[in-house]
Design a protein around this motif. Sequence first.
Motif, PDB file in Angstrom:
ATOM      1  N   CYS A   1       0.861  -1.184   0.000  1.00  0.00           N
ATOM      2  CA  CYS A   1       0.000   0.000   0.000  1.00  0.00           C
ATOM      3  C   CYS A   1       0.900   1.237   0.000  1.00  0.00           C
ATOM      4  CB  CYS A   1      -0.851   0.044   1.256  1.00  0.00           C
ATOM      5  SG  CYS A   1      -1.661  -1.514   1.606  1.00  0.00           S
ATOM      6  N   GLY A   2       0.439   2.307  -0.599  1.00  0.00           N
ATOM      7  CA  GLY A   2       1.209   3.561  -0.607  1.00  0.00           C
ATOM      8  C   GLY A   2       2.595   3.330  -1.170  1.00  0.00           C
ATOM      9  N   THR A   3       3.593   3.847  -0.467  1.00  0.00           N
ATOM     10  CA  THR A   3       4.972   3.722  -0.950  1.00  0.00           C
ATOM     11  C   THR A   3       5.351   2.272  -1.197  1.00  0.00           C
ATOM     12  OG1 THR A   3       5.548   5.672   0.306  1.00  0.00           O
ATOM     13  CG2 THR A   3       7.377   4.269  -0.368  1.00  0.00           C
ATOM     14  N   SER A   4       4.915   1.381  -0.337  1.00  0.00           N
ATOM     15  CA  SER A   4       5.282  -0.036  -0.497  1.00  0.00           C
ATOM     16  C   SER A   4       4.737  -0.583  -1.812  1.00  0.00           C
ATOM     17  CB  SER A   4       4.742  -0.858   0.678  1.00  0.00           C
ATOM     18  OG  SER A   4       5.283  -0.347   1.869  1.00  0.00           O
TER      19      SER A   4
ATOM     20  N   GLU B   1      -5.366   6.002   0.367  1.00  0.00           N
ATOM     21  CA  GLU B   1      -5.021   5.254   1.579  1.00  0.00           C
ATOM     22  C   GLU B   1      -6.148   4.352   2.085  1.00  0.00           C
ATOM     23  OE1 GLU B   1      -1.921   5.647   2.237  1.00  0.00           O
ATOM     24  OE2 GLU B   1      -1.293   7.731   2.246  1.00  0.00           O
TER      25      GLU B   1
ATOM     26  N   GLU C   1      -6.243   0.467   1.838  1.00  0.00           N
ATOM     27  CA  GLU C   1      -5.239  -0.166   2.704  1.00  0.00           C
ATOM     28  C   GLU C   1      -5.891  -0.901   3.881  1.00  0.00           C
ATOM     29  OE1 GLU C   1      -1.963   2.448   3.488  1.00  0.00           O
ATOM     30  OE2 GLU C   1      -1.566   1.570   5.435  1.00  0.00           O
TER      31      GLU C   1
ATOM     32  N   SER D   1       4.745  -4.440   3.995  1.00  0.00           N
ATOM     33  CA  SER D   1       4.112  -3.472   4.886  1.00  0.00           C
ATOM     34  C   SER D   1       5.171  -3.052   5.895  1.00  0.00           C
ATOM     35  CB  SER D   1       2.892  -4.081   5.590  1.00  0.00           C
ATOM     36  OG  SER D   1       2.323  -3.113   6.449  1.00  0.00           O
ATOM     37  N   CYS D   2       5.741  -1.870   5.677  1.00  0.00           N
ATOM     38  CA  CYS D   2       6.889  -1.437   6.488  1.00  0.00           C
ATOM     39  C   CYS D   2       6.586  -1.561   7.980  1.00  0.00           C
ATOM     40  CB  CYS D   2       7.253   0.010   6.155  1.00  0.00           C
ATOM     41  SG  CYS D   2       7.802   0.175   4.462  1.00  0.00           S
ATOM     42  N   GLY D   3       5.369  -1.183   8.355  1.00  0.00           N
ATOM     43  CA  GLY D   3       5.010  -1.198   9.774  1.00  0.00           C
ATOM     44  C   GLY D   3       4.455  -2.532  10.241  1.00  0.00           C
TER      45      GLY D   3
ATOM     46  N   SER E   1       1.685  -3.746   9.292  1.00  0.00           N
ATOM     47  CA  SER E   1       0.438  -3.171   9.780  1.00  0.00           C
ATOM     48  C   SER E   1      -0.712  -3.129   8.777  1.00  0.00           C
ATOM     49  CB  SER E   1       0.709  -1.734  10.254  1.00  0.00           C
ATOM     50  OG  SER E   1       1.232  -0.971   9.180  1.00  0.00           O
ATOM     51  N   ALA E   2      -0.456  -3.176   7.462  1.00  0.00           N
ATOM     52  CA  ALA E   2      -1.538  -2.908   6.507  1.00  0.00           C
ATOM     53  C   ALA E   2      -2.502  -4.085   6.386  1.00  0.00           C
ATOM     54  CB  ALA E   2      -0.950  -2.574   5.141  1.00  0.00           C
TER      55      ALA E   2
ATOM     56  N   SER F   1       7.237   6.187   6.350  1.00  0.00           N
ATOM     57  CA  SER F   1       7.923   4.997   5.833  1.00  0.00           C
ATOM     58  C   SER F   1       8.275   5.127   4.353  1.00  0.00           C
ATOM     59  CB  SER F   1       7.070   3.756   6.067  1.00  0.00           C
ATOM     60  OG  SER F   1       5.787   3.971   5.542  1.00  0.00           O
TER      61      SER F   1
ATOM     62  N   ASN G   1      -6.477   6.735   6.871  1.00  0.00           N
ATOM     63  CA  ASN G   1      -6.739   5.309   7.150  1.00  0.00           C
ATOM     64  C   ASN G   1      -6.543   5.041   8.640  1.00  0.00           C
ATOM     65  OD1 ASN G   1      -3.993   4.726   7.634  1.00  0.00           O
ATOM     66  ND2 ASN G   1      -3.635   4.369   5.455  1.00  0.00           N
TER      67      ASN G   1
ATOM     68  N   LYS H   1      -4.413   3.343  10.369  1.00  0.00           N
ATOM     69  CA  LYS H   1      -3.069   3.511  10.937  1.00  0.00           C
ATOM     70  C   LYS H   1      -2.804   4.995  11.210  1.00  0.00           C
ATOM     71  CE  LYS H   1       0.686   3.498   8.266  1.00  0.00           C
ATOM     72  NZ  LYS H   1       1.787   3.010   7.399  1.00  0.00           N
TER      73      LYS H   1
END
Length: 592
Positions: free
Chosen positions: A92-95, A135, A138, A164-166, A168-169, A243, A496, A498
């Motif tokens: 999601c997003g940057t990822s 977002e 996500e 998912s860097c965190g 978390s997604a 992130s 979102n 997060k």
Amino acid sequence: MQHWEHSSYEPSLPITEKSNPITRDIDRANPDEIVQMLKNCDAEIFDRTAYLDSMYQKLNSCSMVQTMVEISKKVEIILKDPENSLIVLSGCGTSGRVAFLLATSLNRWLVALHQKQIYSYIIAGGDKALLTSQEAPEDNPSLGALMLDKASTGKKHVLFIGISCGLSAPFVAGQLHFCLNNLDVFTPVLVGFNPVHMARSEPMQDFPFNFKEIAEKMSEMQKHQKAFVLNPAVGPEVITGSSRMKGGTATKLMLETVLLAGHEAVYSNEAVTADNVLASVRMNEKVYETTYSQIDKLAALLQKAGVSLQEKGHVYYLGWQTLGIIGIIDASECIPTYGAAFEDIRGFISKGFSEMNNKEGDLSCVGPRFAIAHTDFVNAILPSLTDKDMVIFLFSVEDDLNEVSELAKRVGQNSSNLHALIHDLEGHCVPKSVIGMFMTALNITWPSSLNKHSSILMKQHWELSTKWCLNAISTGAHILKGKVYRNYMIDLRVTNSKLFRRAIHILQRFTNSTQTQCETALLRSIYDVEELTDEISSADVTQHTLMANQKDRVVPTALVMLQSGCTLAEAKFHLDAHPVIRNAVAAHLRFS
Ligand code: F1P
């Protein structure tokens, strides 16, 4: 041991949500100091110090290198059976944007080798999300699973890489869960930058598990080589939680290492070994060192970008090939990260969508945000360009230098604020006549030793270096514009779940109010009401984020209300009088 590694440092937060002690005062730093802080923060990606009392595995730790070797071996197997197999990268997003970049450039490389394209990408929100912030999808685990199911129809073996860097997604969690239920076809890999025990444990929309439970299951299956978790600690972000910076960078270099090692095994008969993996990481570290050795020029560019934004001018990136994509990505991320207007920083790629190779093709008719070709820049922006606007060319010696010079000449007629990031090679340099067209030319001449392996590697290094430079420029410019308070992006868009949680945490952090008080203030700000109605109080987070997406300055408004006990109307009035968020917030905080 880094300060943030101590168990007492912001103990309730996962690494990716902690604030980085290095950048604590970045909002008060000058351009040189900002670049130095970024350099020190990025150095943590390559951290080697493994103290016995550190609970974190780093990129260079044996266990992570071993995991990379094992995943590369799976890549090798997939490449040997291209008809029945697929490698899907998703996020999601940057990822998701990194997933797109990797999948398209590796496919292009396979085509050059006359091989079948086996990479596919999925980004939450579809291709629109490559250029704009989408977002909300996500938060939808079922949607993630559905899209993966569709992408892999008919394949017998699928290596799924969920980023998912965190950790978390929900979108990615849904996909991993789908893989875990279909292990005969799927080998799932989870990429992120928190230890599994720090994965998100908040319940998800219509889904029986939380992210942490999925991540634990993945770790369990890793013992049988049925699933993998690649999650080194790279330290907290420069701007807390952002992130797009270290997370995106580390994802890119780690996955390139893993995927290319698999390719080398198949096409160059070079076995996948820990030494080869480590050598690749080391090469990326050299790219880091080479890029940040230009600290003066980077600081000069960052300062100029800051002045442009402060004077209500714009920053335009005009790039060629994938360097253009890096520019577009960096620019688009400023909107959700800093609450920037879409015109503030924009990216363009020479031939527009025909060069993007995205799944959904030409999106230019969707709206002005999707006008990304150099011709769009020339037609829509150039006629009104002034010296207040900064233009940065992004190219390499491999691009059409006549085209570069022609465009530079045209832009130069309207603005002298023209600069460039240029990559060339020892023995194959961009002529001085071209370099001389730019006020500042951050020209990196790469040693041939660094790129002796292949042209794809060289391009990946140029992309990485460009990402570091542009992240520094856009982050620095927004700091100088006053969009950051300490190292927090106070004016984030709460789009979102997060980001909703992060917003509440920021409010707690700076006001010492309780979680309930912070949530109430945030909701009052989101719904633009002095008193919460029953309907608002009983709505779910998705509802809140949908509403927040349409509003400006929701977090600063809530913060001022909490801090001064004033009404919503008074808080908005105060913020109108202080357009610089940092000053508005600082004026209301006794915190030092
Ligand atoms: C995904 C992501 C980020 C974005 C923002 C919202 O995060 O879309 O890329 O910058 O923070 O979340 P993650 O799943 O990779 O942690």
